[in-house]
Structure formats: structure tokens, C-alpha cells
Scaffold this active site. Structure first.
Site, mmCIF file in Angstrom:
data_model
loop_
_atom_site.group_PDB
_atom_site.id
_atom_site.type_symbol
_atom_site.label_atom_id
_atom_site.label_comp_id
_atom_site.label_asym_id
_atom_site.label_seq_id
_atom_site.Cartn_x
_atom_site.Cartn_y
_atom_site.Cartn_z
ATOM 1 N N SER A 1 15.813 15.048 -21.327
ATOM 2 C CA SER A 1 14.808 16.111 -21.355
ATOM 3 C C SER A 1 15.320 17.224 -22.250
ATOM 4 C CB SER A 1 14.553 16.645 -19.938
ATOM 5 O OG SER A 1 13.836 17.858 -19.972
ATOM 6 N N HIS B 1 0.831 -1.213 0.000
ATOM 7 C CA HIS B 1 0.000 0.000 0.000
ATOM 8 C C HIS B 1 0.862 1.257 0.000
ATOM 9 C CE1 HIS B 1 -3.361 -2.692 0.935
ATOM 10 N NE2 HIS B 1 -2.574 -3.208 1.873
#
Length: 484
Positions: free
Chosen positions: A316, A192
Site C-alpha cells: 500500500s 453461506h
């Protein structure tokens, strides 16, 4: 208003550029990664398999003496026919396309194409060849689907066995090697998204390799079915033309000669159930691989894996420091596209109205893209896995920052001690919950707590020696269950 360079009408038509520009990325940008599939799942490959099926059917009928009075072809005759298949290339593709423009029927075009080759046989083999006398055995008793279903079965079998499976096996082997290499590298687990019982990096990779290997076994065991029984699956024309032949046996032996499994009960089409089964298994492999891609992407994001920069590559256009996990992101997208197509194939192909409709025709022409996007994803994941390194120091720091994960073994040891009759072991879960929940503990905090519990000396010593990095159970040993 006059057109200018900003309006579409002023642009050169890219549709007219020669050689033609690919509409889709599999035949354009990503062609190199998926080109092996062209030999199996392209339109040209379909026509080559149709020629193959027609040739082998003629040879089968003639050599097995199914039709009374038909001459038996010589070895040279058979070799000539089979060379039409083995030599099938660009010029044959063009010739077939020209014939189809006249027939407006792809399988009929193949029949005429082969008959032209048979008519030309005497110029190659001499006047002694019997092939012209066998010309009407081309497509004898066949409906188009007798040829098509066998052709698609051969195409898909070839694509699976010679292209997709070798690539998928290589990926799983690569992942298996990584799992074994990192079998003992401790890793803070996240359930979780929260710190949980530590494991090892190798064991987590082994889980994914084990899942993928299981799907490979299912795909390796796939059946490829075929039929040859006429316009509605009754051998109607066959029995009327040659009533003395055992047509089911002729059909069975022919289909098995092609290396396929004979389907005795069909309508005009082979029912495609085997395809639906195969495509569901392929889609399931895709989805497990998608899980691998998302997990590795997350491990990269969390710093578990460091990507090795590729010389000259740009991460990038504006941020020079970035090394983006694009291999895994591209894999995700391609796996989703492949699975969507495979799901559509599996759900659509099992239905055909009454004895035949044509929904399967266009559907099956998209088998290639379904395989192509999966193969491209496999290539991306393999490249991505090959550019990873493990940041062990970060893993160690993360484990050392989460001593509260030892709440589980401590309360479990207290439970065992309580069962053995040790006093003072009441409410172990609740006491560890109060100590650890929502708090960060240090090694000293945990060891002080354990020392004050009154546990037997051997248990207390075992817990005092325990650290998050050593609390990995049998994770490292479990990797040995991986198969090669």
C-alpha cells in the site's frame, strides 16, 4: 485563452513516439507474460500461416499431379518454398505490409508475396528449378477463406497446444500438489458464510483442481476443422478447370496433411462451430479458475493463508503493513475480460449471413486478446499460489471456537441409535437445534450433553473423543482421487 501545461493541446503526442507505444496492456505492461502467444495469434503469425497454407497447397497440387502437365518440383524446390515459411521474419512482415497497402487485400498480398519469392527461385536454385512454371498454382482454385480458415485453425491449434495448455496444466499440477500437501489439514468450512461441517484444506483445493482438470480434458480433445472447396463450398472453379480430378479427395488429403479435421460441407467459410465449442470450454475453465481466485482471496482474508512478503515490494502506498492479494485480484479481472471475449467469439462466429458475410473477420482478430488475458490470469494465480503459507495455529483456534458444528454428527448418531431400538433418542435434530443454534458451545458443553443422552457405550465414547478438528470424515482420503 492561451494553452498551458494543464491543457491537452499543450502536451506531446504520445501517438507519435517511436518505437510505438502499445494501446493495450497485453502489448505493454504485461507483454512478458503473454509474449509466447505472438508466435501464434498475432497479425504477423496469421500472415505466416497464410504463407504456409499457400506453400503446402502448391506442393500438394504439384506432387500429387493433380493438374495435368504441371512439372513436379524437386526436393530442393520444395525445401526452398518451405524455407519461405520457416524464415518468415520482420523484413517479410514489412514487405507484406507494403504489398497490402497497394492491394488493399491481405490474402491477395500473400499471393503476390509468394509469387515474388517463386520468381526469385532461379537466382538461388539455378535455372533448372521448375518453380516459375508452377507460379499459377499459388492460390489455385482458392477463395480467401480457403486460406484464412486453415490459417486460423493452425494458429489456434498452436496457441492451445504449445502455449495455453502447458501453462494451464502447470497451474493444475501446482494446485494438485498443494492439495496433497494439505490433505490432512483440518479446516472449518463455511457454507453461506457460516461455520459448517469441518473439512480439510487439501480436500477443498482438490475440488478445484478436479474441476479444472476436467475442463482441460475437454480442451485437450478439441477438434480443429478446416475446408478448401472454393467460393461457395462447391468446388465450382476446380471442376471447370480440371474436371478429371477428385477434388473432394484432394481437399480432404490436403486438410489432413495440415493436421486438421476436414469439413466437407460449408458455405464460403468454414462454419467456425469448432471454435465456438473450444472457446466455450476455455471460458468455463476461466470461470472455475475465477472461483479458485475468489476462494483463495477469501482464505487470505480469513487468515487461513498467510502471504509471504516479496522483498522490496509495496502493498500500500500509505499503509506499510499491508501485503495485498493482488495476484488473485488481477487474475479475477483478467479472467472476466477473457471470458467476455471468448463468449463473444463463441456466439458471433457461429452465424454468417447466407453464404458469407464479414463479421467473422474482425471477430477472429480478437482471439489473441482472449487467450492473452486468460494466460495472464494463469500466470498471476501461479505466482499467487507460490507465495502462500498456511497458518495452522489459526485454523486450530477457529475450529476449537466452534464446537457447535458437532451438532450434526451427534444428532446423526442419535438417529442411528433410534433405528437400532435405543430408548430416549426422540427428536434428535430438534434437541441439537435447541442446544446449538445461535450459541457458542465449549468442549465441556458438548461432552456433557452427549454423556447425558444414554447412548450405547461405544457410540458415546466415539462422540466424546470427537473434536471439530477430527470431524473431517473422509476428506483427507478423497484427495487421492485427484489425477496427475
Amino acid at each position: 485563452m492561451p494553452a498551458d501545461a494543464s491543457t491537452p493541446h499543450a502536451r506531446t503526442s504520445l501517438a507519435e513516439v517511436q518505437p510505438p507505444i502499445a494501446l493495450g496492456p497485453l502489448d505493454g505492461r504485461y507483454r512478458a507474460a503473454v509474449s509466447p502467444l505472438v508466435d501464434h495469434l498475432s497479425e504477423a503469425a496469421l500472415n505466416r500461416e497464410r504463407v504456409h497454407v499457400e506453400v503446402e497447397w502448391l506442393v500438394h497440387l504439384a506432387t500429387q499431379r493433380v493438374l495435368p502437365g504441371a512439372p513436379v518440383p524437386s526436393a530442393a524446390d520444395v525445401a526452398y518454398l518451405r524455407a519461405v515459411v520457416t524464415d518468415f521474419g520482420a523484413q517479410d512482415v514489412k514487405e507484406l505490409a507494403a504489398i497490402e497497402r497497394v492491394t488493399v487485400h491481405d490474402v491477395k498480398a500473400v499471393e503476390y508475396f509468394l509469387k515474388e519469392r517463386i520468381a526469385a527461385a532461379p537466382s538461388v536454385l539455378g535455372e533448372g528449378t521448375v518453380l516459375p512454371a508452377l507460379s499459377e498454382l499459388v492460390h489455385f482454385g482458392c477463395t480467401s477463406e480457403d486460406v484464412n480458415n486453415l490459417s486460423y485453425a493452425l494458429m489456434v491449434r498452436g496457441a492451445v497446444q504449445h502455449v495455453w495448455l502447458p501453462a494451464a496444466r502447470a497451474l493444475v499440477d501446482q494446485l494438485t500438489a498443494l492439495a496433497r500437501e494439505h490433505a490432512e489439514v483440518p479446516l472449518l468450512a463455511l457454507t453461506h458464510g457460516q461455520p459448517a461441517t469441518p473439512t480439510t484444506l487439501g480436500k477443498e483445493l482438490a475440488v478445484l483442481a478436479h474441476r479444472l482438470r476436467r475442463q482441460l480434458r475437454r480442451i485437450e480433445g478439441a477438434e480443429f476443422l478446416g475446408k478448401l472447396n472454393g467460393a461457395t463450398g462447391t468446388f465450382g472453379a476446380h471442376v471447370v478447370a480440371v474436371p478429371g480430378a477428385d477434388w473432394p479427395e484432394v481437399s480432404r488429403t490436403f486438410v489432413e496433411h495440415l493436421g486438421l479435421t476436414w469439413n466437407p460441407l460449408t458455405t464460403q467459410i468454414e462454419s467456425h462451430d469448432w471454435q465456438a465449442e473450444l472457446y466455450s470450454d476455455l471460458a468455463r475453465f476461466n470461470r472455475v479458475l475465477h472461483n479458485l481466485a475468489t476462494d483463495v482471496w477469501t482464505y487470505i482474508s480469513n487468515g487461513v493463508f498467510v502471504q509471504i512478503p516479496v522483498a522490496g515490494a509495496t502493498g500500500s502506498s500509505t499503509m506499510p503493513h499491508k501485503v495485498n492479494p493482488i495476484r488473485f485480484e488481477n487474475a479475477e479481472a483478467n479472467l472476466e475480460l477473457s471470458s467476455a471475449l471468448l463468449d463473444t467469439l463463441a456466439s458471433t462466429l457461429v452465424t454468417s449471413r447466407l453464404q458469407r458475410d464479414l463479421t467473422d473477420s474482425t471477430t477472429q482478430r480478437n482471439i489473441g486478446p482472449a487467450f492473452g488475458h486468460s494466460l495472464l490470469a494463469i500466470d498471476n494465480v501461479r505466482r499467487g499460489l507460490g507465495g502462500l503459507a498456511v497458518d495452522r495455529e489459526r485454523l486450530e483456534r477457529e475450529l476449537d471456537a466452534n464446537w457447535e458444528v458437532l451438532g450434526e454428527p451427534v444428532q446423526s448418531a442419535m438417529r442411528a441409535a433410534a433405528v437400532a431400538g435405543v430408548a430416549g433418542m426422540e427428536n434428535p435434530y430438534e434437541r441439537l437445534k435447541d442446544l446449538t443454534r445461535g450459541r457458542r458451545l465449549t468442549a465441556e458443553d458438548m461432552r456433557t450433553f452427549v454423556a447425558g443422552l444414554g447412548l450405547p457405550d461405544d457410540v458415546a465414547a466415539r462422540l466424546a473423543a470427537l473434536t471439530p478438528a477430527t470431524y473431517t470424515g473422509l476428506a483427507a482420503q478423497l484427495v487421492a482421487y485427484l489425477e496427475d
